[in-house]
Design an enzyme around this catalytic site. Structure first.
Site, PDB file in Angstrom:
ATOM      1  N   HIS A  89      23.810  -2.580 -75.267  1.00 45.55           N
ATOM      2  CA  HIS A  89      22.648  -2.291 -76.110  1.00 45.55           C
ATOM      3  C   HIS A  89      22.040  -3.610 -76.590  1.00 45.55           C
ATOM      4  CE1 HIS A  89      20.129  -0.317 -79.102  1.00 45.55           C
ATOM      5  NE2 HIS A  89      20.540  -1.240 -79.983  1.00 45.55           N
ATOM      6  N   LYS A 120       6.068  -7.156 -52.645  1.00 41.49           N
ATOM      7  CA  LYS A 120       6.770  -7.450 -53.892  1.00 41.49           C
ATOM      8  C   LYS A 120       6.516  -8.879 -54.339  1.00 41.49           C
ATOM      9  CE  LYS A 120       8.134  -3.370 -53.200  1.00 41.49           C
ATOM     10  NZ  LYS A 120       7.481  -3.188 -51.896  1.00 41.49           N
TER      11      LYS A 120
END
Length: 454
Positions: free
Chosen positions: A436, A51
């Site tokens: 959102h 990673k």
């Protein structure tokens, strides 16, 4: 015996370290035996360095996507040697930090290779030579790469995954045998850096544990990115010829690349333990058999890869915590893990929590799915990564699993685990607000989408 402990843990990876910390915090005199680097495979040759390298190159596919969208111009590159050096400094620092944490917790660190001399005695060969007694022992020795005839790394052009992680130069081409997480993630890394990737999987599909819809979608995307992918073909050998990696299929066709890498699974790391001396239960395939309390003998637990249940670092961590608590007498309940999250990392990621559609059918259930397309998500649109989907899997009108194949799918994994654990009924949502615009909205959309058969 003077060198006697309430608990001896063999292995300092995620499972062993967690078990030791939990036991020490609950008053047990605890020692950890480690033959190699602290942190185990995960820290030194697996999850973390992979990673770290993917993180250090993650800007490349994003920039290329934006170039295709016509909003970015120019070139950007990676100093691969500098990235490798930085990775090594990070790993060394993390090992040192873990050693200091052991000392601060009062955990004795014994350096050397462990073997059993009996059900309550273990021998160490190495820096801390000697025999040590224990009331309880937790084995967290992990796993090592599996070796099959004709598919063995030879340290010439055919390299083990750990060696591929430590390359000093980017090969012009890389031939990978194995379409699991290791092969896909290292293929992604070197593809970003300019290697031509050929991936060969003997099973019919990549990521054989996933549903066919997931596997085939991923294969289509990789092919579009320029990978050459072979599935369902039997291999005769992968070997070095004239300093090149040459793969020969059973039908005689040959492929070659600058470097090759077999990534064909794992096997338990039981070398040198002498299981019979402690009465360990060993299955025919070598994994240690464990009961409902993760015990492989009356006084000995086996956690993580070595028991073969789930070969993931966070599974080992979860099992290690339980074994530490059970050894300290803090729980007498059987080990019952929740749905296990899993992920394959890269610019296009695969995430799943819960059983596959195939597994549910095998269990006699009738699975249904509801699905949201990545292209409808504003965050993915902004990144230029609009391929993919998020899928909710239902059975008996209850949420059983969440699957995602998209950019940054790993970011959805804990939310998905919580939702699956809540046993959400179809048609209901938790009483939370999904912000959102966020990637999380893909999960909300999948939960609310019409259900269909897959």
């Amino acid at each position: 015996m003077n060198n006697t402990y309430d608990l001896i843990v063999v292995g300092s990876g995620p499972g062993g370290a967690r078990a030791a910390f939990v036991a020490a915090a609950n008053g047990l005199k605890t020692a950890v035996i480690e033959a190699g680097f602290l942190g185990g495979t995960c820290l030194n040759a697996g999850c973390i360095p992979t990673k770290y390298l993917l993180g250090g190159t993650g800007f490349l596919p994003l920039l290329r996507r934006q170039c295709r969208c016509g909003v970015v111009t120019g070139e950007a590159g990676v100093d691969f040697n500098a990235l490798q050096a930085r990775k090594e400094r990070f790993l060394k620092g993390t090992r040192l930090s873990l050693e200091k944490q052991f000392a601060a917790a009062g955990i004795t660190l014994l350096r050397g290779r462990a073997s059993f001399a009996g059900p309550r005695e273990i021998t160490v060969k190495g820096t801390d030579d000697g025999s040590y007694g224990f009331t309880k022992c937790i084995l967290a020795c992990g796993s090592v790469p599996a070796v099959y005839p004709g598919l063995k790394a030879d340290s010439a052009a055919v390299l083990a995954p750990a060696s591929v992680l430590n390359l000093k130069e980017v090969p012009e081409s890389l031939l990978i045998v194995g379409g699991g997480a290791i092969g896909l993630e290292l293929g992604e890394l070197y593809h970003r850096l300019g290697s031509r990737i050929t991936l060969v999987e003997v099973m019919p599909h990549l990521l054989a544990a996933e549903d066919e819809s997931t596997s085939e979608f991923l294969r289509t995307l990789l092919t579009r990115e320029g990978w050459t992918v072979h599935t369902g073909r039997k291999i005769a050998s992968l070997a070095t010829e004239n300093n090149r990696a040459v793969l020969t299929f059973e039908d005689g066709e040959r492929l070659e690349a600058a470097r090759g890498m077999p990534a064909v699974g794992r096997r338990p790391n039981v070398s040198g333990l002498i299981p019979e001396a402690a009465g360990l239960r060993v299955r025919p395939n070598g994994w240690l058999e464990t009961d409902d309390f993760l015990q492989t003998a009356e006084t000995i637990y086996a956690v993580g890869d070595i028991n073969g249940r789930t070969l993931l670092a966070h599974a080992a961590d979860h099992q290690g915590e339980y074994a530490g608590l059970h050894a300290a007498g803090k729980t007498d309940l059987p080990y019952q893990p929740p749905a296990m999250p899993g992920c394959v990392y890269g610019s296009m990621e695969v995430m799943r929590v819960g059983p596959t559609v195939r597994e549910l059918r095998r269990a006699g259930k009738r699975p249904l799915v509801s699905r949201a397309e990545a292209a409808a998500n504003p965050i993915l649109q902004a990144c230029g990564h609009t391929q993919g989907f998020v899928k909710a899997v239902w059975a008996d009108n209850v949420l059983q699993a969440i699957v995602a194949v998209c950019h940054d799918a790993s970011h959805l994994i804990t939310l998905s685990a919580l939702l699956v654990a809540s046993k959400l009924p179809h048609g209901e949502l938790p009483d939370v607000i999904f912000a959102h615009p966020t990637l999380d909205e893909c999960v909300r959309s999948a939960l609310l989408a019409p259900i269909i058969e897959e």
